[in-house]
Design an enzyme around this catalytic site. Structure first.
Site, PDB file in Angstrom:
ATOM      1  N   HIS A 222      11.958   1.382   0.649  1.00 59.69           N
ATOM      2  CA  HIS A 222      12.666   1.963   1.787  1.00 59.69           C
ATOM      3  C   HIS A 222      13.978   1.198   2.007  1.00 59.69           C
ATOM      4  CE1 HIS A 222      11.194  -0.695   5.427  1.00 59.69           C
ATOM      5  NE2 HIS A 222      11.406  -1.435   4.364  1.00 59.69           N
TER       6      HIS A 222
ATOM      7  N   CYS B 154      17.453  -5.844   5.256  1.00 55.96           N
ATOM      8  CA  CYS B 154      16.703  -4.588   5.146  1.00 55.96           C
ATOM      9  C   CYS B 154      17.629  -3.389   4.930  1.00 55.96           C
ATOM     10  CB  CYS B 154      15.848  -4.367   6.388  1.00 55.96           C
ATOM     11  SG  CYS B 154      14.670  -5.692   6.640  1.00 55.96           S
TER      12      CYS B 154
ATOM     13  N   HIS C 129      14.680  -1.757  -0.958  1.00 57.35           N
ATOM     14  CA  HIS C 129      13.725  -2.792  -1.383  1.00 57.35           C
ATOM     15  C   HIS C 129      12.337  -2.171  -1.166  1.00 57.35           C
ATOM     16  CE1 HIS C 129      14.157  -3.228   2.943  1.00 57.35           C
ATOM     17  NE2 HIS C 129      12.972  -3.794   2.956  1.00 57.35           N
TER      18      HIS C 129
ATOM     19  N   HIS D 123       7.745  -2.661  -0.342  1.00 58.09           N
ATOM     20  CA  HIS D 123       6.602  -3.409   0.176  1.00 58.09           C
ATOM     21  C   HIS D 123       5.296  -2.841  -0.381  1.00 58.09           C
ATOM     22  CE1 HIS D 123       9.145  -5.352   3.183  1.00 58.09           C
ATOM     23  NE2 HIS D 123       9.615  -4.169   3.543  1.00 58.09           N
TER      24      HIS D 123
ATOM     25  N   ASP E 218       2.631   6.811  -1.548  1.00 56.70           N
ATOM     26  CA  ASP E 218       2.390   5.774  -2.560  1.00 56.70           C
ATOM     27  C   ASP E 218       3.314   5.953  -3.765  1.00 56.70           C
ATOM     28  OD1 ASP E 218       1.189   3.554  -3.721  1.00 56.70           O
ATOM     29  OD2 ASP E 218      -0.231   4.798  -4.823  1.00 56.70           O
ATOM     30  N   HIS E 219       3.964   4.854  -4.153  1.00 62.01           N
ATOM     31  CA  HIS E 219       4.925   4.875  -5.259  1.00 62.01           C
ATOM     32  C   HIS E 219       6.083   5.857  -4.980  1.00 62.01           C
ATOM     33  CE1 HIS E 219       1.848   2.499  -7.211  1.00 62.01           C
ATOM     34  NE2 HIS E 219       2.734   2.150  -8.110  1.00 62.01           N
TER      35      HIS E 219
ATOM     36  N   GLU F 157       3.456  -4.591   7.018  1.00 63.11           N
ATOM     37  CA  GLU F 157       4.594  -4.442   6.103  1.00 63.11           C
ATOM     38  C   GLU F 157       4.686  -5.651   5.169  1.00 63.11           C
ATOM     39  OE1 GLU F 157       8.533  -2.201   7.133  1.00 63.11           O
ATOM     40  OE2 GLU F 157       8.823  -4.309   7.592  1.00 63.11           O
TER      41      GLU F 157
END
Lengths: 136, 136, 136, 136, 136, 136
Positions: free
Chosen positions: A14, A33, A39, A41, A79-80, A124
């Site tokens: 994100h 951020c 980047h 998580h 996811d991914h 996070e």
């Protein structure tokens, strides 16, 4: 009253960025951020359902069923993925942990049919997490 | 022989993709990890230094110093970054956990001046990690 | 309502001891924790702030700011210190996990200016933790 | 108000099975958890006591005492046992995490004499846990 | 040389018991673990594969493939099972963590076709784990 | 070859300080860890024993016995103690994690009579740990 929690994990990218602000303002508010290429998580999600025990099963809600509801309505969508670009229920929203948790709550609220959705927790990093309990 | 480990964490995005392969091949090999807009992880890095105890300090290597070496040479370059796009030492490399660990080893090998770099461990998720001990 | 949590860690020594009691009473009540030269812990602190999401940032409170508030008002005062001897806000108080949590709450309550301090959790060991939510 | 938590661990076998249902119904509802010879878990138990700080000790409840209460009334009865066959307070009950948590609550409710039992949390796996706060 | 680790979890019951010994001897040696109706654990398995990086993929071994190998050859056979009664590859063996790890090694050794099986780690509880590296 | 690990935890205070150095040198080298009144940690100790499986028991070493050896020879001497002042086997030694690990190795090396002591790991914080494997 019993609270039953199911944990799931997803890995996503994100970028924190408010398109209504200037680059300087975004940089000042979101700092690291706001990094242009994003980047990511390993998000840890905990979904809490509150209810009574069903005497036939000993369950508030069958966790296999809850696992499936979470997978179909949340994990498959995030996811991914890149949370700013790939996720319909986050379109146009700054994907802070707070807003992701609210988005996940809204994905799940109508799908839980045994017990009642009580809380969505989202970790996070190992140092940061948020919890949303709905807006009542 | 003593082994001293320092742990650090960074959050980054990446995409697994080999530009020499077709889209179909990339999809077949990398599956979810090939998602076009990237995804991300909270990477956990452990750097292991081997050596003798310095009787003056009781240390193999001062961990405050090791922390600083890791921060300057690794964390600053990868934290809150996109590993395919933003990181000089990963340019042109498929950023699998294996290749990131080798890249980090190469960043650190000449900077450790007390004891000897023994191992770089990199956890990509709670279920996957790699360890690199150099190519000797 | 959203709850945002920031975690921080500090390492400190302490001794449980009530100066108004005899040595025998202290020994009987505090047992190992009364050991004359003190012992210590890696304390894990979680600070929970409750509030609404700011639509400009997506944040209840900027966690970088919360991190700084915790560092300035708590961590700098207790990390690598002896809680009975070195910490002004614990002077004259038995440094049980309960009392440390209350002390930390009092350090933070006036410093949080986005959202509202909701809870201070303090883990003393992997088996023991306390939570304080203020005295209302 | 302060909440004090003590954690304990026990290893036990169980089988999810409702004797009033047919084998097919049991299989359909409990799936893998209905496996004939049973399976098992490392259960993690957290017992939360709420109360005021006793100024003489700095404690809500002496955790050494709470540890002993949990050991005598719970751990000794369930650790290294088969929950369907060996545990008096679970006789005739489907040993789901929900029902075990209620059973543990009932074992403890009259034994806590400083503060008040507030909650029993039971982790069955790293992905599943329940919390019971009594039936008021 | 690179080491790649994949983690998996299974929940199983077992009883430590040597049929060639008397009940008294079994009791004396295995104590709580000899409890007649069995007990259980959430076992955490880590499978370590050693090898070179494949330049086409950046992988030593594709972890999706390794996950599948572990699932088919180990997890399906032991998860939600009684290790003394339900598992073909443990028949006639005292199911100590040591012997389970050796059994899992033997299940996997011929199935890993990229890199080489290096180690099987098995955590029985948070305080006990074993590692087997083959008998060469 | 099998490796069996037993984990134990102790809480202790210490101060890093070399009496042969000036206050300024101690301050420069040990920084926060030199704080006059000491600080502390929840140390996590892992003791690794290597050996063959005893076919009578399925064990390399009975972990109940290993637990007792660790408790008698290490935990009783260091838990809830000040490592500089209260521990005979650390007298005159700078209590760095490295030196504590060596001290613990020396406490245990002659007490392990099944298998062979292979390694002592000591976690000082979640970010720092050391491992000692003897001086051969």
């Amino acid at each position: 009253m019993l609270f039953v929690t199911r944990r799931a994990v997803f890995s996503a990218a994100h970028r924190l960025y408010n398109p209504e602000l200037t680059d300087e303002e975004n940089e000042a508010i979101f700092d690291k951020c706001n990094s242009y290429n994003g980047h990511g998580h390993n998000y840890v999600l905990e979904v809490v359902v509150a209810g009574e025990v069903n005497p036939k099963t000993g369950y508030v809600i069958d966790l296999k069923k809850l696992k499936k509801i979470i997978r179909e309505n949340v994990i498959k969508k995030v996811d991914h993925k890149h949370l700013n670009l790939d996720v319909d229920f986050l379109k146009g929203i700054i994907p802070s942990a707070e807003n992701i948790a609210i988005g996940i709550w809204n994905q799940l609220i109508d799908k839980i049919d045994e017990g009642k959705l009580f809380s969505v927790k989202l970790y996070e990093t190992e140092n940061n997490y948020v919890e949303y309990r709905g807006d009542k």
